[in-house]
Design a protein around this motif. Structure first.
Motif, PDB file in Angstrom:
ATOM      1  N   THR A 139      36.948  39.062  28.873  1.00 56.20           N
ATOM      2  CA  THR A 139      37.350  39.560  30.190  1.00 56.20           C
ATOM      3  C   THR A 139      36.642  40.864  30.515  1.00 56.20           C
ATOM      4  O   THR A 139      36.164  41.066  31.640  1.00 56.20           O
ATOM      5  CB  THR A 139      38.877  39.765  30.255  1.00 56.20           C
TER       6      THR A 139
ATOM      7  N   PRO B 233      41.810  43.984  36.390  1.00 51.28           N
ATOM      8  CA  PRO B 233      40.360  44.081  36.651  1.00 51.28           C
ATOM      9  C   PRO B 233      40.043  44.680  38.022  1.00 51.28           C
ATOM     10  O   PRO B 233      39.132  45.516  38.143  1.00 51.28           O
ATOM     11  CB  PRO B 233      39.897  42.624  36.538  1.00 51.28           C
TER      12      PRO B 233
ATOM     13  N   TYR C  79      42.432  39.954  46.146  1.00 48.99           N
ATOM     14  CA  TYR C  79      43.013  39.317  44.961  1.00 48.99           C
ATOM     15  C   TYR C  79      44.034  40.229  44.285  1.00 48.99           C
ATOM     16  O   TYR C  79      45.140  39.805  43.940  1.00 48.99           O
ATOM     17  CB  TYR C  79      41.895  38.948  44.000  1.00 48.99           C
ATOM     18  N   THR C  80      43.687  41.498  44.109  1.00 47.01           N
ATOM     19  CA  THR C  80      44.572  42.436  43.409  1.00 47.01           C
ATOM     20  C   THR C  80      45.861  42.646  44.176  1.00 47.01           C
ATOM     21  O   THR C  80      46.958  42.645  43.592  1.00 47.01           O
ATOM     22  CB  THR C  80      43.850  43.782  43.194  1.00 47.01           C
TER      23      THR C  80
ATOM     24  N   MET D 232      37.867  41.528  45.579  1.00 45.41           N
ATOM     25  CA  MET D 232      38.711  42.028  44.496  1.00 45.41           C
ATOM     26  C   MET D 232      39.963  42.718  45.032  1.00 45.41           C
ATOM     27  O   MET D 232      41.037  42.634  44.424  1.00 45.41           O
ATOM     28  CB  MET D 232      37.913  42.980  43.605  1.00 45.41           C
TER      29      MET D 232
ATOM     30  N   LEU E 184      33.929  41.147  33.605  1.00 49.16           N
ATOM     31  CA  LEU E 184      34.021  42.145  34.668  1.00 49.16           C
ATOM     32  C   LEU E 184      32.727  42.954  34.761  1.00 49.16           C
ATOM     33  O   LEU E 184      32.222  43.212  35.861  1.00 49.16           O
ATOM     34  CB  LEU E 184      35.208  43.075  34.409  1.00 49.16           C
TER      35      LEU E 184
ATOM     36  N   THR F 204      39.605  35.904  36.549  1.00 47.58           N
ATOM     37  CA  THR F 204      38.503  36.831  36.825  1.00 47.58           C
ATOM     38  C   THR F 204      37.184  36.082  36.892  1.00 47.58           C
ATOM     39  O   THR F 204      36.361  36.309  37.803  1.00 47.58           O
ATOM     40  CB  THR F 204      38.440  37.922  35.731  1.00 47.58           C
TER      41      THR F 204
ATOM     42  N   THR G  35      44.112  35.728  32.693  1.00 50.33           N
ATOM     43  CA  THR G  35      43.340  36.794  33.328  1.00 50.33           C
ATOM     44  C   THR G  35      41.842  36.547  33.194  1.00 50.33           C
ATOM     45  O   THR G  35      41.078  36.764  34.147  1.00 50.33           O
ATOM     46  CB  THR G  35      43.717  38.155  32.708  1.00 50.33           C
TER      47      THR G  35
END
Length: 586
Positions: free
Chosen positions: A97, A332, A308-309, A305, A101, A145, A141
């Protein structure tokens, strides 16, 4: 120089976080409840050569899809049935992960931002913890991601009229693996994020092109639902298991608190304030510093991002059932926001920067005070917690915590001093490096000092009792657990099934423990006295850390204590195979 950085940075990340996530990985006993459950389910599947039907304590167990079980079974095959085998591939997911990223952000955001985002993510307390403890969240995760980043690159190629359907299909494959990790949210989050993002950049039609929609849907359905379909075809109850999996453990957890795991809407702000320190203090500065939009690849990547977050954070904040590990998929995106903040133009001279520095200083100092006070409070915890203390019988024992709490407190105070020193520093690089150093120090101290202490006091005594029980019973015997529930680590260590009896069913114990298939039990010192108060003829076989191994003495005569085999030197998490482990059927 730039080429050298592009080669060396991923190598440095790989080495640093390999050590961070794998060093001492097999030391602590599997931790109850969740990690113990997953380790035991995969152990039972492994010994039965079963890939489809999860079982716990010999009964069907449909709370989670099987990807974690499959990874743990592979770990058992490679390293033996042990805590290390159960955790190995989970730690691999954590490492991957961090690297995903880094490589995903390097193109749109640049080398420096990508590197710093990976360092922020990998050094955080909660991410490190969930990399070192085998649960479903880290694999989820990783694949979420990966799905977002690969799909985004596919969309970017489409915007340049260079195709992109293949990358989008690979993103759907990653989402399907996320479904096999933790169920429906593995598809819900990527699909909702993709729709919102494509609408925000004015290209929603991309998703509905034949070369995108059809292959992507097929991959998501065939791979994501493969286990559900296969199990439904072979399971005696058909597809009835899906009711438990989806209605109880998906919709049920969202709509109502399950197993007492509830919390206020701001629950995850508290979790992040501790689990994402010291970065959390700067998160509120980072959010307005992120430039969103559709004009440049960097702005589009940050928009994806951010969408999504926020989606993940709001979803779990609204959900009725709350646990700290649920928020992991949002980290992330938060790490990217922090990295962007520390690479913007201008220095850290505003009042808000100073306030963030103060907040980080105070938070770290308060945690240092907690550890400093622990040796003073520990002898009184049993009285302060009342009935809840019975779940941790070591609290009623006289134990020495040693120097560990003081050492951890000193590390926290040192870190708070360093953060305090740079709170007014105008050089962002200096502030970032100081925060990173403190994050690494705090995480290292917690996982190489605090967790071993917790394991020695809370988990290892029960593991030794479970091992002792295995030594004096046959492989097909069961262990009776009296008022000791939610302890699947007993099954994992002893390689025995268990029979649970609550306090109100104490009268069942004499007949149950005189049955040839369940002759011994495990309870705590407190509940052992309750049994003796009932005039039961109890024979105590072993005692460790407040847990007791016992049996009901035979009606004729109790077996002399000298006849009980001596305790072995088995150390849970250290020895690869306890002496009682049955060989896997060939």
């Amino acid at each position: 120089m730039q080429l050298l950085s592009r080669v060396m940075n991923p190598i440095v990340l790989f080495i640093v976080f390999s050590v961070f996530f794998f060093a001492g990985l097999g030391g602590p006993v599997v931790i109850d409840y969740d990690e113990g459950v997953y380790a035991e389910v995969s152990r039972e599947m492994y010994l039965a050569d079963e890939l489809l039907q999860p079982t716990l304590n010999g009964e069907d167990f449909f709370e989670k899809p099987p990807l974690l079980y499959w990874l743990q079974m592979l770990g058992y095959e490679m390293f033996g049935v042990s805590a290390f085998g159960a955790r190995f591939f989970n730690a691999c997911c954590g490492l991957l992960t961090v690297l995903t990223l880094y490589f995903g952000a390097r193109g749109p955001l640049g080398e420096r931002v990508a590197l710093q985002a990976a360092l922020v993510l990998g050094s955080s307390i909660i991410f490190t913890y969930l990399s070192r403890i085998a649960m479903t969240d880290m694999a989820l995760t990783l694949f979420l991601t990966l799905s977002l980043i690969v799909s985004w690159h596919g969309v970017e190629r489409a915007l340049r009229q260079q195709g992109g359907a293949v990358l989008f299909s690979l993103g759907c494959l990653a989402a399907a693996l996320a479904m096999l990790s933790k169920g429906a949210i593995g598809a819900v989050f990527p699909v909702a994020t993709a729709l919102t993002y494509l609408i925000s950049i004015g290209r929603p039609g991309l998703l509905f092109q034949k070369t995108w929609l059809l292959p992507g849907t097929l991959i998501l359905a065939l791979v994501g639902f493969s286990w559900y379909l296969a199990l439904g075809l072979v399971h005696p109850g058909g597809f009835s298991f899906m009711k438990e999996l989806f209605l109880t453990h998906h919709f049920g957890r969202f709509s109502a608190p399950m197993e007492g795991h509830s919390g206020p809407f701001f629950y995850y702000l508290i979790v992040l304030a501790i689990g994402f320190l010291p970065w959390f203090a700067y998160l509120f500065l980072a959010i307005p510093a992120v430039t969103l939009g559709r004009q440049t690849p960097a702005a589009r990547f940050l928009s994806l991002m951010a969408i999504y977050t926020v989606l993940v954070f709001l979803f779990f904040s609204v959900a009725a059932t709350k646990l700290p590990n649920y928020i992991l998929p949002a980290l992330p995106g938060m790490a990217i926001c922090i990295a962007v903040l520390f690479n913007r133009e201008g220095g850290a001279q505003s009042v808000s920067w100073r306030l963030a520095g103060w907040f980080a200083t105070v938070t770290v100092s308060l945690l240092g005070l907690v550890f400093a006070a622990l040796p003073l409070l520990f002898p009184y915890l049993h009285e302060l917690l009342g009935k809840d203390a019975r779940k941790a019988p070591i609290l009623a024992e006289s134990v020495e915590l040693g120097m560990t709490p003081w050492l951890i407190a000193a590390l926290f105070f040192a870190c708070s001093y360093l953060i305090f020193r740079v709170r007014n520093n105008s050089e962002l690089r200096v502030v970032f490096e100081t925060l990173l150093l403190c994050s690494l120090i705090v995480s290292t101290g917690l996982f190489h000092l605090v967790i071993p202490l917790y394991d020695r006091l809370m988990n290892a005594p029960l593991a030794r009792i479970a091992q002792r029980a295995a030594e004096i019973t046959e492989n097909d015997n069961s262990i009776v657990l009296f008022a000791v529930d939610d302890r699947p680590s007993i099954n994992f260590v002893s390689r025995r099934t268990t029979i649970y009896r609550p306090e109100r069913q104490a009268d069942d114990l004499p007949s149950l423990l005189r049955a040839p298939e369940s002759t011994i039990g495990i309870t705590t010192v407190y509940y052992l006295q309750q049994l003796r108060d009932k005039a039961f003829d109890i024979e105590e076989l072993s005692r460790d850390g407040g847990f007791v191994l016992f049996r009901i003495a035979a009606e004729s005569a109790a077996r002399p204590a000298d006849d009980v085999p001596p305790t072995t030197s088995y150390q849970p998490g250290v020895d690869r195979f306890p002496p009682v482990i049955a060989e896997k059927n060939e």
